[in-house]
Design a protein around this motif. Sequence first.
Motif, PDB file in Angstrom:
ATOM      1  N   UNK A 165      33.306  32.567   5.773  1.00 31.10           N
ATOM      2  CA  UNK A 165      33.941  31.313   6.191  1.00 31.10           C
ATOM      3  C   UNK A 165      34.674  30.622   5.055  1.00 31.10           C
ATOM      4  N   UNK A 166      35.247  29.499   5.402  1.00 28.56           N
ATOM      5  CA  UNK A 166      36.034  28.713   4.449  1.00 28.56           C
ATOM      6  C   UNK A 166      35.423  27.329   4.312  1.00 28.56           C
ATOM      7  N   UNK A 167      35.597  26.742   3.154  1.00 27.82           N
ATOM      8  CA  UNK A 167      35.146  25.371   2.941  1.00 27.82           C
ATOM      9  C   UNK A 167      36.257  24.668   2.157  1.00 27.82           C
ATOM     10  N   UNK A 168      36.682  23.532   2.663  1.00 27.46           N
ATOM     11  CA  UNK A 168      37.690  22.756   1.942  1.00 27.46           C
ATOM     12  C   UNK A 168      36.994  21.800   0.996  1.00 27.46           C
ATOM     13  N   UNK A 169      37.442  21.772  -0.228  1.00 29.95           N
ATOM     14  CA  UNK A 169      36.823  20.872  -1.200  1.00 29.95           C
ATOM     15  C   UNK A 169      37.895  20.112  -1.978  1.00 29.95           C
ATOM     16  N   UNK A 170      37.508  18.939  -2.409  1.00 29.06           N
ATOM     17  CA  UNK A 170      38.387  18.106  -3.227  1.00 29.06           C
ATOM     18  C   UNK A 170      37.567  17.623  -4.415  1.00 29.06           C
ATOM     19  N   UNK A 195      34.079  13.361  -9.646  1.00 29.08           N
ATOM     20  CA  UNK A 195      33.654  14.441  -8.737  1.00 29.08           C
ATOM     21  C   UNK A 195      34.018  15.751  -9.421  1.00 29.08           C
ATOM     22  N   UNK A 237      27.650  13.862  -7.448  1.00 31.49           N
ATOM     23  CA  UNK A 237      29.041  14.238  -7.216  1.00 31.49           C
ATOM     24  C   UNK A 237      29.425  15.545  -7.912  1.00 31.49           C
ATOM     25  N   UNK A 281      32.138  33.086   1.061  1.00 30.89           N
ATOM     26  CA  UNK A 281      32.826  31.852   1.450  1.00 30.89           C
ATOM     27  C   UNK A 281      34.023  31.654   0.528  1.00 30.89           C
ATOM     28  N   UNK A 286      41.264  21.406  -3.688  1.00 27.11           N
ATOM     29  CA  UNK A 286      42.351  20.597  -4.225  1.00 27.11           C
ATOM     30  C   UNK A 286      41.759  19.767  -5.361  1.00 27.11           C
TER      31      UNK A 286
ATOM     32  N   UNK B 144      34.159  19.583   6.555  1.00 20.79           N
ATOM     33  CA  UNK B 144      34.768  20.260   5.397  1.00 20.79           C
ATOM     34  C   UNK B 144      35.157  21.696   5.715  1.00 20.79           C
ATOM     35  N   UNK B 145      34.406  22.314   6.621  1.00 23.69           N
ATOM     36  CA  UNK B 145      34.782  23.667   7.028  1.00 23.69           C
ATOM     37  C   UNK B 145      36.046  23.650   7.897  1.00 23.69           C
TER      38      UNK B 145
END
Lengths: 1012, 210
Positions: A165-170, A195, A237, A281, A286, B144-145
């Motif tokens: 799967x994918x996880x978006x992180x900032x 962060x 964080x 994953x 960003x 977030x996913x």
Amino acid sequence: MSQINRLASGGRIDRSKPLSFTFNGQSYQGYAGDSLAAALLANGVDIIGRSFKYSRPRGIVAAGAEEPNAILQIGARADTQVPNVRATQQALFGGLVASSTNGWPNVNNDLMGILGKVGGKMMPPGFYYKTFMYPQNMWLTYEKYIRKAAGLGRAPTENDPDLYDHMNRHCDVLVVGAGPAGLASALAAARSGARVILADEGEEFGGSLLDTREQLDGMPAGEWVAKVVAELKTFPEVVLLPRSTVNGYHDHNFLTIHERCTDHLGDTAPMGPFARPARQRLHRVRAKRVVLAVGAHERPLVYGNNDVPGNMVAGAVSTYIRRYGVAPGNKLVLATNNDYAYKTALDWLDAGLKVVAIADARSNPRGSWVEEARSRGVRILTGSSVIDVKGSKHVEAARIAAIDPHGFRVTSPGEWLECDLIASSGGYSPVVHLASHLGGKPTWQEDILGFVPGNTLGVQARVCAGAVNGVFRLGDVLADGFEAGAKAASETGFGAVSGELPRTEKRIEEPTLALFQVPHDKPTARAPKQFVDLQNDVTAAGIELAVREGFESVEHVKRYTALGFGTDQGKLGNINGLAIAARCLGVNIPQMGTTMFRPNYTPVSFGAVAGRNAGALFEPKRYTALQAWHVKQGAKFEDVGQWKRPWYFPKAGEDLHAAVARECKAVRDSVGLLDASTLGKIDIQGPDAREFLNRVYTNAWTKLDVGKARYGLMCKEDGMVFDDGVTACLADNHFLMTTTTGGAARVLQWLELYHQTEWPEMKVYFTSVTDHWATLTLSGPNSRKLLSKVTDIDLSPDGFGFMTWQEGKVAGVPARVFRISFTGELSYEVNIQADYAMGVLEAIAEAGQEFNLTPYGTETMHVLRAEKGFIIVGQDTDSTVTPFDLNMGWCVGKTKPFSFIGWRGMNREDTLKAGRKQLVGLKPVNASDVLPEGGQVVFEPNHPKPIPSAGHVTSSYMSSSLGHGIALALIKGGLERMGQKVYAPTRDGRLIEAEIVSSVFYDPKGERQNVV
Amino acid sequence: MTAANVYQQRPDDSVKAESPLHHAGFNELAGKGKSGAGVTLREKKLLAHLTLRGDSRDPAFAEGVHNALGLELPAALSLSTRDHVSLQWIGPDEFLLIAPRGEEFAIEQKLRLALGEQHIQVVNVSGGQTILELSGPKARDVLMKSTSYDVHPNTFPVGKAVGSVFAKTQLYIRHTGDDTYELLVRRSFADYIWAWLQDASGEYGLAVEG
């Protein structure tokens, strides 16, 4: 076989947890904490595979991402196969099954090895081009065997049971690498409150600190690592990602991290408390700032037979001893041009093993580690290097001779020293990959003899720290890291931080000597093979040859020799290769430059790239409110954009044609029901709504009264049709526009675009109501009788005329009913708020039983409308067709006071000229023929080839109502050719003859839609 | 009143209604599954949804809306809420009003009365969308996913509402409570989003409320 190379103590492994695994079918044992490579070395496995071109035996060379040889196939089952795994980066788990990716028939006894020996000259650089190109038709045969022999892993043949799967992180600061620089950097950034994400490709954080003999604050460095990690965990964080390789540095500080979540636990991901977690994953990050603390790769020296198993990079030997408690041999020869490699000799001595000799290319090394080795009685041969190796399947002896690096020659006969391991170090190459992914060219730094990250070109908001910056001394690395972390945090708005860094040992470190390829007493072309790129079997002689043949650009040398290709992308060999090419060309290394660095840094599985966007979730599927009913009726579905629309409703034993014939007959004879909910619907309000319609439609809207509806065509500026539909006037300033199913979103965007950019002064608003209204179309001569049973609306022909609409209740639900027709029959489109559509449908279906109410799908709709010559935008048009080409000039308002979109385009010379393709009907002469849809037609079948095209068929069906095939076609000058013949070739070689006729086949006077 | 067609589109509550996720059977799924789920999902269904368009820079528009609803126009990317009515900023000239089931007709009339001759648009979109409420300690992880928008509370505090990509489509995310979010889902995409959410929350455990 026992673990013959396992040391009695030491290492970060858990000796209380033995783990069994197999390699090439044989069982072995290692310990928890081992990498697969460490466990193989512990068991004395020398030959890990065969080389790509010469099929020479190869062993493990390195301990990290740069490993070129130990590229294995992993997986116990057919569905868990993973090709091309670096054994150095694969944690050992119980039950792991690994095999060589090459070696045919097997790695220890390889047929190709014999071929390679006699046939080495068969495969010089460029051998693909030179040797196997003729005869050309044999290429496929050659390639099959070359591939099989060379072997590059096998793709799995069954579906992967794991999920990815994918996880978006900032984050404010992404720290790449958790060695000394990265840990110090993350600490500084975390303390500022930013962060922070800290990602490292290793099984655990620490990088070089996990195996260094250097101490921090007088303690083993690993203790400092543990302390830092413990502190980092206290910050809410901070996100810590071990086993996570930052593989790509993309535009706008977007980076991709490939996390191997469970690859260290087993063949498949173990079950979690609720479900099976992702095996891997992909983090899509960003980051406001990036700290690159990615370290450096040690370069091996390039000397004769340096590929024989038992030749390793010096630092890797230290890693195996100190981190894994494995000593891959007994008698070590070390070849170096720098101080750091001496640590390996000291580690070897500490393990109680023999250092045969150290060959240092420098003439008078006096650094602290050099002196320590000297004081422990190690024989140090200065001004010398290893120039050749004896042994076929394993190192047996090293030949050390005095060399003159500047003159590139050997200055003494030298001597053969018996040994079973040769560690070499040619200096350190900063890992500039990520820093170069956006095109920044790395720059050569002469004092460290390596490329460091160059100008970011303003496209990477990043700071580099530690070895990647060319800073190698541990104390300096820590300081550089801390400073970089603090800088990155402060640049994202966080305050200053302080903190004590651990004390490092003071020592003298002397500069490295420039030595890449070690000279041999024979010229390179005749010397024993000196390998530069082990994965691609590129030798120093090969690079020399490439240069001699005129390949001077580094990119050309790469492609001619294959230097730097493959799964390792030349991490070990590239700089040595450049240096050799530069020497041959008589230029310096920075003039030579590097090849491009592109994502990904290490290979990423397709699963991780795809994430969950696979299988049932591959693409959104859109359903109408009536989906459950369609399923109950046994509908087959068709994709229309993302929509699933009922295609046809087969009864038992019916195929598509039988079902469509029945559905068509039901509509023509009685009444059919179509779910038209997918058509785009746009609510338009405002005092300028009517004028806006005048400008975006080709026809006129000024005189459309409230209560009426009208068909409209929409063109792009070029005059080509791009959508159509019926728009109704709901009130003076209020219209409801319908669009094609596939065009809904783009029409709304089009209206907004023109409103916002061209005519912002117009008072009009648009809102999509596609999903709000469900639309049920009742079509056929009995539709009035049926609808009258369930509605209070006056359906009399006078009370509810064609192209008008009425409000009222249908089955007790408020509805808007439009009397419009896409079939040519009497038709009503019933619009209900979608929440209530199912109840209304059920009531209509109940009431319709006495009329044999028949649900029909898109296929029947297509036939019925084609019988009437009604176009489908996107099927009968293709963005090259004007309304006039469609014989729909009646739908163009030639006298509208304000121009409209497309008017100028459709009046260009080219769009007015004679002979354009025009929409006509085609009637096959033989009634049972159906023209191939999309096929070309010709006027003169006997014309010498190539036969000029007369046009093409856009729609074609068997019309059961008419008893013959019908087609719509775009034919050159077609409207002037009524009655003429065209001929369509079919796949089986026949020629179908058809007559050009009017596109309206059925009920040409249009009487049926007004049936009383 | 503007010259628009306004009519009651919803029958009385005795008529069978099916929300976009009617057939997912949330009522039957409620209470099933392992305890300790990290994510809880429920459909806030069959509510009144109205799109309201007008010039938010015009004080008369804001005043008219306030007179009709007792709500201030929300600032960009935010949500005003009063009792059971919320008004969400969609764009400089577009707002989404969500109110209890069946109130859409009366509210539209009230708005049109209060806004008089102003150039506005009010559209009943109640049948075209639904709200999925996602809550629980792992709700943010599921987001977030699914979306590349930064849903960290620093950038996405309670009261904020944004439109963004979500899986392979788009929707609006409304942050309505500490661990609670609302997803505004178009009817035709509801199955896809429901399938996506089940998958994305699988590892954390998903509980459904009827």
